[in-house]
Write an enzyme that holds these catalytic residues in place. Structure first.
Site, short mmCIF file in Angstrom:
data_model
loop_
_atom_site.label_atom_id
_atom_site.label_comp_id
_atom_site.label_asym_id
_atom_site.label_seq_id
_atom_site.Cartn_x
_atom_site.Cartn_y
_atom_site.Cartn_z
N CYS A 114 0.83 -1.22 0.00
CA CYS A 114 0.00 0.00 0.00
C CYS A 114 0.86 1.26 0.00
O CYS A 114 1.40 1.63 -1.04
CB CYS A 114 -1.01 -0.05 1.14
SG CYS A 114 -2.35 1.14 0.86
N HIS B 75 -3.99 -4.80 1.03
CA HIS B 75 -3.35 -5.14 2.30
C HIS B 75 -3.35 -6.66 2.49
O HIS B 75 -4.37 -7.22 2.90
CB HIS B 75 -4.09 -4.47 3.47
CG HIS B 75 -3.77 -3.02 3.59
ND1 HIS B 75 -2.80 -2.51 4.42
CD2 HIS B 75 -4.28 -1.94 2.92
CE1 HIS B 75 -2.72 -1.21 4.28
NE2 HIS B 75 -3.61 -0.84 3.38
N GLU C 11 -2.17 -8.46 4.74
CA GLU C 11 -2.34 -8.92 6.13
C GLU C 11 -3.81 -9.23 6.42
O GLU C 11 -4.12 -9.89 7.40
CB GLU C 11 -1.78 -7.89 7.13
CG GLU C 11 -2.47 -6.55 7.17
CD GLU C 11 -1.90 -5.52 6.20
OE1 GLU C 11 -1.37 -5.92 5.13
OE2 GLU C 11 -1.98 -4.31 6.48
#
Lengths: 188, 226
Positions: A86, A168, A170
């Site tokens: 990002c 993202h 994660e």
């Protein structure tokens, strides 16, 4: 040793829990030791003994890093693989001559893989979480690996293992980070 | 940075508040009280007791009632955040979101629209480490509602201590539940936190339980010295 770079507006910020800690957790879970440094304090010696670099994201309101792109000049000659996430992708793109452009996206999106680079091998389409107020126009020396309806989602340098992902990983796509490490960071 | 914390009364929002206090200035708690017990956005049992928690923490509370219709709730949340900005000059919002993209994206959008920062200090946190910190850092948390198998009636009102966490861990390994109850399997209520000046003592409570669905309703609670 993996170098994790915190791009938040200040060191030890409240955003660190949200954008850096989850990446530290994925790296730890993949069996790699790591060290975290704030982007404003990276020094020459920080790359000693490092086998890969991961640049983390920031809060939607946090664009301090984008005003200080030259702090990322070391990426141009970085001898080890890099993954920018990002804000990290924006920093990577900017430092190699691409542009950071306004583009607000919040929520899940469908990502289509165009080039099955090692990281995305076996993946054609997956859902990913976006949280950004800016996207990138990739530099000339980068190729686009994946896109969404909104635009470019993943890029890679044409001749070096320097990656950027706008989504993202994660959130629901930890495999992106894990594969990057397994493919490019050598044995854990 | 002056921050307002979205507070449901449960462990996640109050732990996020504590994390925020360690880094920035928390100037108020914000709570949306849903009329709908099946609220998509807001935790419901005992949410009215957030006022007692705010008092315990010596923080002002911004409280807004919501009709509880799914997307209307977001307008109510926006209104609450706007009131907090007017009254307390907040520059950002803190939430206790851990995994819920649904909740997080909606709060992120509202914050962005209003030009506010958004912080989720528990976002994708290691659940075991979080539960450990909760106990070690001095939070007193009780189970205020159970909404899935295998939670039986004895969980209602139970204090989440080390033994309860060990039990939750065993259950999470065996059943499809999250250790933190993030999937809505359990709801919690915080009676003490490291930043509370006084603690909450439950004087009267009632439990309702049927078929893995139960609530622990606090009828009367008071603040007592710590």
């Amino acid at each position: 040793m993996i170098l994790i770079v915190d791009l938040c507006w200040k060191e030890e910020s409240l955003s660190r829990y949200e954008f850096v800690s989850p990446i530290e957790g994925i790296v730890r879970g993949a069996g790699f030791p790591s060290v975290t440094r704030h982007f404003a304090g990276i020094e020459e010696g920080d790359l000693d003994g490092v086998s890969a670099v991961i640049l983390c994201g920031t809060a939607l309101q946090d664009n301090r890093f984008a005003g200080e792109v030259e702090r990322f000049a070391w990426l141009r000659t970085c001898p080890v693989p890099v993954l920018g996430i990002c804000a990290g992708m924006q920093a990577v793109a900017a430092v190699f001559g691409g542009r950071i452009e306004p583009d607000l996206r919040i929520g899940m999106t469908d990502v289509s893989v165009l080039r099955p680079d090692g990281i995305f091998a076996g993946k054609e389409l997956f859902q990913a979480y976006e949280l950004h107020a800016f996207a990138v126009a990739p530099p000339a020396c980068f190729e686009v690996l994946a896109v969404s309806e909104g635009g470019v989602q993943a890029i890679r340098h044409v001749s070096r293992p320097v990656y950027g992902v706008l989504f993202h990983p994660e959130v629901r796509n930890e495999w992106v980070v894990t594969r990057f490490l397994e493919e490019h960071a050598g044995p854990a | 940075m002056k921050l307002g914390v979205l507070c449901s009364g449960g462990k996640d929002s109050l732990f996020a508040c504590w994390r925020a206090m360690q880094k920035e200035e928390v100037v108020c708690l914000i709570t949306v009280v849903p009329a709908n017990p099946e609220s998509y956005m807001f935790h419901t049992p005992n949410v009215r007791l957030a006022a007692l928690q705010a008092e315990a923490a010596a923080l002002p509370l911004v409280e807004v009632e919501s009709g509880g219709v799914e997307e209307k709730e977001l307008d109510d949340l926006r209104r609450a955040i706007e009131i907090a900005r007017e009254r307390h000059g907040i520059e950002g919002i803190v939430t206790g979101a851990i995994l819920s993209v649904y909740q997080a994206t909606r709060v992120q959008r509202i914050c962005h629209d209003l030009g506010l920062w958004c912080f989720n200090p528990l976002w994708h946190a290691d659940q075991e480490a979080y539960m450990q910190s909760l106990i070690e850092e001095g939070f007193a948390v009780i189970v205020a509602g159970v909404y899935s198998a295998p939670f039986d009636e004895r969980w209602l009102g139970r204090r989440i201590d080390a033994a309860a966490v060990a039990e939750l861990k065993a259950m999470a390994a065996k059943y499809r539940i999250t250790l933190t109850g993030e999937g809505g399997e359990i709801e919690t209520f915080v009676t003490d936190a490291p930043f509370f000046k006084r603690l909450i003592e439950v004087r009267e409570a009632s439990s309702e339980y049927r078929n893995y669905n139960g609530t622990y309703r606090i009828e009367k609670a008071v603040l007592v010295p710590k």
